[in-house]
Design a protein around this motif. Structure first.
Motif, PDB file in Angstrom:
ATOM      1  N   ILE A   1       0.833  -1.196   0.000  1.00  0.00           N
ATOM      2  CA  ILE A   1       0.000   0.000   0.000  1.00  0.00           C
ATOM      3  C   ILE A   1       0.870   1.250   0.000  1.00  0.00           C
ATOM      4  O   ILE A   1       1.794   1.374   0.809  1.00  0.00           O
ATOM      5  CB  ILE A   1      -0.923   0.046   1.230  1.00  0.00           C
ATOM      6  N   GLY A   2       0.570   2.120  -0.920  1.00  0.00           N
ATOM      7  CA  GLY A   2       1.280   3.382  -1.002  1.00  0.00           C
ATOM      8  C   GLY A   2       0.375   4.545  -0.648  1.00  0.00           C
ATOM      9  O   GLY A   2      -0.832   4.507  -0.898  1.00  0.00           O
ATOM     10  N   TRP A   3       0.964   5.542  -0.057  1.00  0.00           N
ATOM     11  CA  TRP A   3       0.296   6.832   0.147  1.00  0.00           C
ATOM     12  C   TRP A   3       0.936   7.832  -0.814  1.00  0.00           C
ATOM     13  O   TRP A   3       2.165   7.907  -0.912  1.00  0.00           O
ATOM     14  CB  TRP A   3       0.458   7.332   1.578  1.00  0.00           C
ATOM     15  N   PHE A   4       0.076   8.587  -1.471  1.00  0.00           N
ATOM     16  CA  PHE A   4       0.505   9.605  -2.415  1.00  0.00           C
ATOM     17  C   PHE A   4      -0.192  10.903  -2.055  1.00  0.00           C
ATOM     18  O   PHE A   4      -1.210  10.896  -1.345  1.00  0.00           O
ATOM     19  CB  PHE A   4       0.130   9.202  -3.847  1.00  0.00           C
ATOM     20  N   ARG A   5       0.342  11.999  -2.549  1.00  0.00           N
ATOM     21  CA  ARG A   5      -0.332  13.279  -2.315  1.00  0.00           C
ATOM     22  C   ARG A   5      -0.185  14.169  -3.542  1.00  0.00           C
ATOM     23  O   ARG A   5       0.750  14.002  -4.332  1.00  0.00           O
ATOM     24  CB  ARG A   5       0.229  13.980  -1.083  1.00  0.00           C
ATOM     25  N   GLN A   6      -1.134  15.065  -3.659  1.00  0.00           N
ATOM     26  CA  GLN A   6      -1.099  16.014  -4.763  1.00  0.00           C
ATOM     27  C   GLN A   6      -1.620  17.353  -4.274  1.00  0.00           C
ATOM     28  O   GLN A   6      -2.762  17.453  -3.806  1.00  0.00           O
ATOM     29  CB  GLN A   6      -1.918  15.523  -5.962  1.00  0.00           C
ATOM     30  N   ALA A   7      -0.771  18.348  -4.390  1.00  0.00           N
ATOM     31  CA  ALA A   7      -1.152  19.714  -4.032  1.00  0.00           C
ATOM     32  C   ALA A   7      -1.618  20.437  -5.290  1.00  0.00           C
ATOM     33  O   ALA A   7      -1.217  20.072  -6.402  1.00  0.00           O
ATOM     34  CB  ALA A   7       0.034  20.431  -3.402  1.00  0.00           C
ATOM     35  N   PRO A   8      -2.432  21.462  -5.135  1.00  0.00           N
ATOM     36  CA  PRO A   8      -2.915  22.207  -6.312  1.00  0.00           C
ATOM     37  C   PRO A   8      -1.753  22.726  -7.144  1.00  0.00           C
ATOM     38  O   PRO A   8      -0.810  23.316  -6.614  1.00  0.00           O
ATOM     39  CB  PRO A   8      -3.710  23.356  -5.683  1.00  0.00           C
ATOM     40  N   GLY A   9      -1.816  22.466  -8.436  1.00  0.00           N
ATOM     41  CA  GLY A   9      -0.794  22.955  -9.339  1.00  0.00           C
ATOM     42  C   GLY A   9       0.498  22.171  -9.319  1.00  0.00           C
ATOM     43  O   GLY A   9       1.461  22.539  -9.996  1.00  0.00           O
ATOM     44  N   LYS A  10       0.523  21.093  -8.552  1.00  0.00           N
ATOM     45  CA  LYS A  10       1.749  20.296  -8.461  1.00  0.00           C
ATOM     46  C   LYS A  10       1.479  18.863  -8.918  1.00  0.00           C
ATOM     47  O   LYS A  10       0.339  18.403  -8.954  1.00  0.00           O
ATOM     48  CB  LYS A  10       2.290  20.300  -7.039  1.00  0.00           C
TER      49      LYS A  10
END
Length: 123
Positions: free
Chosen positions: A34-43
């Protein structure tokens, strides 16, 4: 129905903590890393942390090492991401994803994705 559901996000002050959960339904996580990922606006989306099927192997991005801890409870079919010493730059939508076998840095190799939970770090 196969699902991954994240929870635990919210608004927290810098230096605070949150624990994210990723609960699976419709399948067992026993055979999945299991992986955790993240995404910020514009990135771009980035990998945060990953844990192997047994929990014996974990890896984390340099930006979160020493602050975030990934763990899993296969009996509960759930993976957790404990986030401490949060910084404004940790603000993003956080997603968990399941890949059969070993952790992978390639997003397209993940079989299932959750809908995401928002983490906002701000004073």
């Amino acid at each position: 129905q196969v699902q991954l559901v994240e929870s635990g996000g919210g608004l927290v002050q810098p230096g605070g903590s949150l624990r994210l959960s990723c609960a699976a339904s419709g399948f067992t996580l026993d055979y999945y890393s299991i992986g955790w990922f993240r995404q910020a606006p514009g990135k771009e989306r980035e990998g945060v942390s990953c844990i192997s099927t047994s929990g014996g192997v974990t890896n984390s991005a340099d930006s979160v090492k020493g602050r975030f801890t990934i763990s899993r409870d296969n009996a509960k079919n759930t993976v957790y991401l404990q986030m401490n010493s949060l910084k404004p730059e940790d603000t993003a939508a956080y997603y968990c994803a399941a890949v059969l076998g070993l952790c992978s840095k390639w997003f397209e190799e993940y079989d299932y994705w959750g809908q995401g939970t928002q983490v906002t770090v701000s004073s």
